[in-house]
Design a protein around this motif. Structure first.
Motif, PDB file in Angstrom:
ATOM      1  N   ILE A 135       1.047  -0.945   0.100  1.00  0.00           N
ATOM      2  CA  ILE A 135      -0.035  -0.159  -0.162  1.00  0.00           C
ATOM      3  C   ILE A 135       1.232   1.418   0.220  1.00  0.00           C
ATOM      4  CG2 ILE A 135      -1.731  -0.840   0.752  1.00  0.00           C
ATOM      5  CD1 ILE A 135      -1.020  -0.106   3.590  1.00  0.00           C
ATOM      6  N   ARG A 137      -1.214  -0.324  -4.358  1.00  0.00           N
ATOM      7  CA  ARG A 137      -2.275   0.391  -4.374  1.00  0.00           C
ATOM      8  C   ARG A 137      -2.694   1.405  -3.481  1.00  0.00           C
ATOM      9  NH1 ARG A 137      -5.293  -1.274   0.086  1.00  0.00           N
ATOM     10  NH2 ARG A 137      -5.111  -3.024   1.099  1.00  0.00           N
ATOM     11  N   SER A 175      -3.009   3.732  -0.510  1.00  0.00           N
ATOM     12  CA  SER A 175      -3.985   2.906   1.040  1.00  0.00           C
ATOM     13  C   SER A 175      -5.457   3.096   1.344  1.00  0.00           C
ATOM     14  CB  SER A 175      -3.339   3.319   2.369  1.00  0.00           C
ATOM     15  OG  SER A 175      -3.098   3.262   3.078  1.00  0.00           O
ATOM     16  N   GLN A 176      -5.957   2.193   2.191  1.00  0.00           N
ATOM     17  CA  GLN A 176      -6.739   2.668   3.114  1.00  0.00           C
ATOM     18  C   GLN A 176      -7.108   3.821   3.883  1.00  0.00           C
ATOM     19  OE1 GLN A 176      -9.320  -0.697   3.344  1.00  0.00           O
ATOM     20  NE2 GLN A 176      -9.441  -0.426   1.371  1.00  0.00           N
ATOM     21  N   PRO A 177      -8.306   4.741   4.527  1.00  0.00           N
ATOM     22  CA  PRO A 177      -8.420   5.395   5.500  1.00  0.00           C
ATOM     23  C   PRO A 177      -7.611   4.540   7.075  1.00  0.00           C
ATOM     24  CG  PRO A 177      -9.695   5.940   4.571  1.00  0.00           C
ATOM     25  CD  PRO A 177      -9.403   4.698   3.823  1.00  0.00           C
ATOM     26  N   GLU A 218      -5.099   2.033   7.272  1.00  0.00           N
ATOM     27  CA  GLU A 218      -4.444   1.143   6.789  1.00  0.00           C
ATOM     28  C   GLU A 218      -3.508   0.794   7.345  1.00  0.00           C
ATOM     29  OE1 GLU A 218      -4.843  -2.541   2.917  1.00  0.00           O
ATOM     30  OE2 GLU A 218      -5.430   0.105   2.827  1.00  0.00           O
ATOM     31  N   THR A 248     -13.134  -2.061  11.502  1.00  0.00           N
ATOM     32  CA  THR A 248     -13.647  -1.015   9.490  1.00  0.00           C
ATOM     33  C   THR A 248     -14.262   0.348  10.008  1.00  0.00           C
ATOM     34  OG1 THR A 248     -13.881  -3.535   8.957  1.00  0.00           O
ATOM     35  CG2 THR A 248     -14.898  -1.152   7.590  1.00  0.00           C
ATOM     36  N   SER A 289     -11.675   3.208  10.155  1.00  0.00           N
ATOM     37  CA  SER A 289     -12.067   3.813   8.670  1.00  0.00           C
ATOM     38  C   SER A 289     -12.472   5.851   8.874  1.00  0.00           C
ATOM     39  CB  SER A 289     -13.608   3.291   8.205  1.00  0.00           C
ATOM     40  OG  SER A 289     -14.314   3.747   9.483  1.00  0.00           O
ATOM     41  N   ILE A 330      -6.030   8.758   5.543  1.00  0.00           N
ATOM     42  CA  ILE A 330      -5.549   7.682   4.811  1.00  0.00           C
ATOM     43  C   ILE A 330      -3.655   8.486   4.587  1.00  0.00           C
ATOM     44  CG2 ILE A 330      -4.721   7.505   2.568  1.00  0.00           C
ATOM     45  CD1 ILE A 330      -7.738   8.108   1.504  1.00  0.00           C
TER      46      ILE A 330
END
Length: 464
Positions: free
Chosen positions: A9, A118, A120-122, A124, A454, A458, A462
């Motif tokens: 990520i 890819r 990163s998600q918030p 992660e 999650t 969340s 990011i």
């Protein structure tokens, strides 16, 4: 295995906007090979011999944009990194277009064809640190509190939790619960052999100790009322007494619209300011006469709601007019908050009127938003409401999720005590003791669900 955990990520980990310095963080099994394919070092190096915590100077070339961007690479090899994965940080100038080029280069089709990388998600990066055992869930949440801290006190409380002191206390209690559970379940296994491994009196004694320990943890000194938004201080008074001017003077900037026309402020305006290391949320309300206007739907309810939630109410009067007449327009009988009386516009008159008897019990300060007179004294009074003990300032070390889990653990221990006192079978006692252990585990994340994770991560930025 959680989905996407094998991906590498990447994200910008510094705040958005222009700056002198910016960081792009990469974590995962392909972090080093990914950067190696586009990095040109300033000196010859052997990648396989580079130790962890190394820095490299060089350039990253973008074939698409035809530019070479000067960067410093910082390499942290697993497991000696935040995520316990291979981590590479790209340090460069904080130019948004430049960062876009770097991200585009890292995620280009050429790289993607060979590497699983890819965006990163918030949260992660911190989620991976938790899943790999670098930190527990309470420490992960402390990371978010550090990011959101607005005062030194909030930061100190978050750092205290991140260091693991709170987690260690919880883990010690959980270990004791598990130890007691093991003894009870062993007693169940040998119940048909007339061997009493742990008597009921010992179970009750250990449960009583656990109850005290959890209660102490649950009832640590906390404000309960002081939120991360700051201590709520509401300015209330008739129109044109100078509420907006006072707020602007305290903020050191123009936040509320100021005008000689009464009733300029026709809604609720709020902003935060740090005074003496304490964060205050200053709220400007519409004047009393404006509130009474039927044409402003719902304004009365909004102002009354703000007043009820306020921790400090600042009653503002125009010192050049009759204080008694102004007081008749105000409803202060049911104010539950700490109250400070401000007699503003003291520059317009040299006379100081007597306060109405109902206001004599409150501290009073004479101010002028125009000359600055009395502003330092007003700041002192605001700080004194906190340091004087009328509003506690130690931020709570537990968030709502953690306190809920502790409350459920405490309730289960109490149920186990009652079962033991009624001399019920060990099976029923064990059910409550296990529930207590599971609830404690939720605080640290040893017992959790993907939905909870999650929700928690969340809320991160990011890149964190």
């Amino acid at each position: 295995m959680y989905p996407g955990m094998q991906d590498t990520i990447v994200a910008v980990s510094t705040p958005a906007g222009r700056s002198f310095h910016a960081i792009i963080r990469i974590s995962g099994p392909e972090a080093i090979p990914c950067v190696r394919s586009i990095f040109i070092p300033a000196t010859n190096i052997e990648w396989k011999d580079i130790p962890s915590y190394s820095s490299l100077k060089g350039f990253i070339c973008s074939s698409k944009e035809q530019v070479s961007i000067p960067v410093f690479l910082y390499l942290m090899k697993k497991p000696f990194s935040y995520t316990k994965e291979d981590v590479v940080e790209i340090h460069t100038t904080g130019s948004p277009p430049l960062l876009e080029i770097l991200l585009d280069t890292l995620l280009s089709e050429k790289i993607q064809a060979h590497r699983s990388i890819r965006l990163s998600q918030p949260g992660e990066f911190t989620k991976r640190a938790f899943l790999h055992g670098r930190i527990d869930l309470a420490q992960a949440e402390a990371t978010m509190r550090i990011i959101r801290a607005q005062t030194d006190l909030e930061l100190a409380a978050a750092v205290e939790q991140l260091t693991g002191n709170v987690s260690r206390q919880i883990r010690q209690i959980q270990d004791k619960i598990v130890s007691l559970l093991a003894q009870i379940e062993a007693a169940i296994d040998f119940s048909d052999q007339d061997i009493e491994l742990i008597p009921a009196t010992e179970i009750i004694r250990q449960l009583a100790e656990l109850k005290i320990a959890i209660s102490r943890l649950f009832h640590q000194p906390e404000t309960g009322k002081v939120s991360t938004e700051g201590i709520g201080a509401v300015f209330y008074g008739k129109p044109n007494v100078g509420k907006s001017s006072l707020i602007n003077a305290l903020l050191g900037k123009r936040r509320s619209i100021v005008s000689d026309v009464p009733g300029t402020t026709r809604d609720i305006v709020a902003d935060t300011v740090e005074i003496g290391g304490i964060c205050f949320k200053l709220t400007d309300t519409a004047g009393v006469e404006v509130i009474k206007e039927a044409g402003i739907a719902g304004l009365t309810e909004k102002v009354q709601s703000v007043l009820k939630r306020a921790q400090v109410v600042l009653l503002v009067f125009d010192g050049s007019l009759s204080l008694a007449e102004q007081f008749l327009e105000l409803k202060v009988d049911d104010l539950a908050a700490i109250t400070i009386v401000i007699v503003n516009k003291s520059d317009l008159t040299s006379l100081r009127q007597s306060l109405p008897p109902e206001l004599e019990k409150y501290p009073v300060v004479y101010t002028s938003a125009q000359t600055g007179e009395g502003l330092e004294e007003l700041k002192y009074l605001l700080i004194d409401t906190v340091l004087g003990g009328r509003i506690e300032t130690i931020p709570c070390l537990m968030n709502i999720r953690q306190k809920d889990a502790l409350q459920r653990s405490l309730h289960s221990v109490q149920c186990a005590v009652e079962s033991a006192q009624r001399d019920e079978s060990h099976e029923f006692i064990a059910l409550d003791v296990r529930a207590a252990a599971d609830a404690m585990g939720e605080v640290l994340g040893s017992v959790t669900t993907e939905d909870i994770l999650t929700k928690i991560f969340s809320e991160f930025c990011i890149g964190k």
